[in-house]
Design an enzyme around this catalytic site. Structure first.
Site, PDB file in Angstrom:
ATOM      1  N   ASP A   1       0.880  -1.173   0.000  1.00  0.00           N
ATOM      2  CA  ASP A   1       0.000   0.000   0.000  1.00  0.00           C
ATOM      3  C   ASP A   1       0.922   1.229   0.000  1.00  0.00           C
ATOM      4  O   ASP A   1       2.143   1.111  -0.201  1.00  0.00           O
ATOM      5  CB  ASP A   1      -0.978  -0.036   1.195  1.00  0.00           C
ATOM      6  CG  ASP A   1      -0.312   0.227   2.536  1.00  0.00           C
ATOM      7  OD1 ASP A   1       0.940   0.311   2.590  1.00  0.00           O
ATOM      8  OD2 ASP A   1      -1.039   0.356   3.539  1.00  0.00           O
TER       9      ASP A   1
ATOM     10  N   CYS B   1       3.422  -2.859   3.961  1.00  0.00           N
ATOM     11  CA  CYS B   1       2.533  -1.753   4.319  1.00  0.00           C
ATOM     12  C   CYS B   1       3.270  -0.955   5.388  1.00  0.00           C
ATOM     13  O   CYS B   1       4.491  -1.075   5.510  1.00  0.00           O
ATOM     14  CB  CYS B   1       1.152  -2.250   4.761  1.00  0.00           C
ATOM     15  SG  CYS B   1       1.105  -3.298   6.218  1.00  0.00           S
TER      16      CYS B   1
ATOM     17  N   THR C   1       3.219  -1.135   8.714  1.00  0.00           N
ATOM     18  CA  THR C   1       3.765  -2.016   9.755  1.00  0.00           C
ATOM     19  C   THR C   1       4.039  -3.434   9.281  1.00  0.00           C
ATOM     20  O   THR C   1       4.723  -4.180   9.986  1.00  0.00           O
ATOM     21  CB  THR C   1       2.761  -2.127  10.916  1.00  0.00           C
ATOM     22  OG1 THR C   1       1.539  -2.667  10.377  1.00  0.00           O
ATOM     23  CG2 THR C   1       2.493  -0.778  11.564  1.00  0.00           C
TER      24      THR C   1
ATOM     25  N   HIS D   1      10.715 -23.531   9.141  1.00  0.00           N
ATOM     26  CA  HIS D   1       9.748 -24.223  10.000  1.00  0.00           C
ATOM     27  C   HIS D   1       8.305 -24.081   9.536  1.00  0.00           C
ATOM     28  O   HIS D   1       7.505 -25.002   9.729  1.00  0.00           O
ATOM     29  CB  HIS D   1       9.852 -23.698  11.441  1.00  0.00           C
ATOM     30  CG  HIS D   1      11.117 -24.109  12.120  1.00  0.00           C
ATOM     31  ND1 HIS D   1      11.334 -23.935  13.464  1.00  0.00           N
ATOM     32  CD2 HIS D   1      12.246 -24.696  11.641  1.00  0.00           C
ATOM     33  CE1 HIS D   1      12.534 -24.395  13.793  1.00  0.00           C
ATOM     34  NE2 HIS D   1      13.109 -24.848  12.698  1.00  0.00           N
TER      35      HIS D   1
ATOM     36  N   HIS E   1       8.350 -30.588  11.103  1.00  0.00           N
ATOM     37  CA  HIS E   1       7.533 -29.396  10.865  1.00  0.00           C
ATOM     38  C   HIS E   1       6.383 -29.660   9.894  1.00  0.00           C
ATOM     39  O   HIS E   1       5.414 -28.908   9.861  1.00  0.00           O
ATOM     40  CB  HIS E   1       8.411 -28.263  10.335  1.00  0.00           C
ATOM     41  CG  HIS E   1       9.545 -27.949  11.252  1.00  0.00           C
ATOM     42  ND1 HIS E   1       9.353 -27.399  12.490  1.00  0.00           N
ATOM     43  CD2 HIS E   1      10.877 -28.153  11.131  1.00  0.00           C
ATOM     44  CE1 HIS E   1      10.531 -27.271  13.100  1.00  0.00           C
ATOM     45  NE2 HIS E   1      11.470 -27.724  12.297  1.00  0.00           N
TER      46      HIS E   1
END
Ligand code: RB5
Length: 147
Positions: free
Chosen positions: A11, A68, A70, A101, A136
């Site tokens: 964004d 974005c 954050t 993992h 995993h």
């Protein structure tokens, strides 16, 4: 790594970081698809997460990178898509381990959180680190069953 096609998207809050990542991919001759946004004009991050996830779901791209402000909004939006395992990372250890993992196929980062240097290191690790499988695999299967 050069055979992989990477989807990138952002964004407005992650636009500048996405452009830095684009320059990194061009320099290393890694093929990519840029789903936008293409300027710093305000847009809604779920739209771009959705465009990018479609590229992975269709098989056109193997991995994705979303930016974005954050990285959090993008990761929440991306993880609502079937088959997407998106990891919001701010450090190189997490970017490496989420490949090993979690078999993460989308890396999310915050353009207002991480500097360009650490972000590009995370991109490198995300694109070059393999999934370990083994113990995993059962857990990733469990994640997939939640889709
Ligand atoms: C946009 O201002 C900002 O909310 C967005 O880039 C992102 O940080 C959301 O998680």
């Amino acid at each position: 790594m050069s055979k992989m096609i990477v989807a990138i998207g952002s964004d407005h809050g992650g636009f500048e970081l996405k452009e830095q990542i684009k320059a990194y991919l061009i320099e290393r001759e890694i093929r990519f698809v840029d789903v936008g946004t293409y300027s710093t004009t305000s847009v809604d991050y779920p739209d771009y997460a959705h465009k990018l996830c479609e590229k992975i779901q269709s098989g056109e791209c193997e991995r994705g990178i979303l930016c974005c402000g954050t990285g959090i909004g993008m990761s929440i939006a991306a993880n609502k898509h079937k088959g997407i395992r998106a990891a919001c990372c701010s450090d190189t250890y997490s970017a490496r381990l989420t490949r090993m993992h979690n078999d993460a196929n989308v890396l999310c980062m915050g353009g207002r959180v991480v500097g360009t240097g650490p972000a590009l290191d995370m991109v490198e690790l995300f694109l070059t680190t393999g999934y370990e499988g083994g113990r995993h695999a059962r857990r990733v299967d469990m994640l997939n069953a939640l889709d």
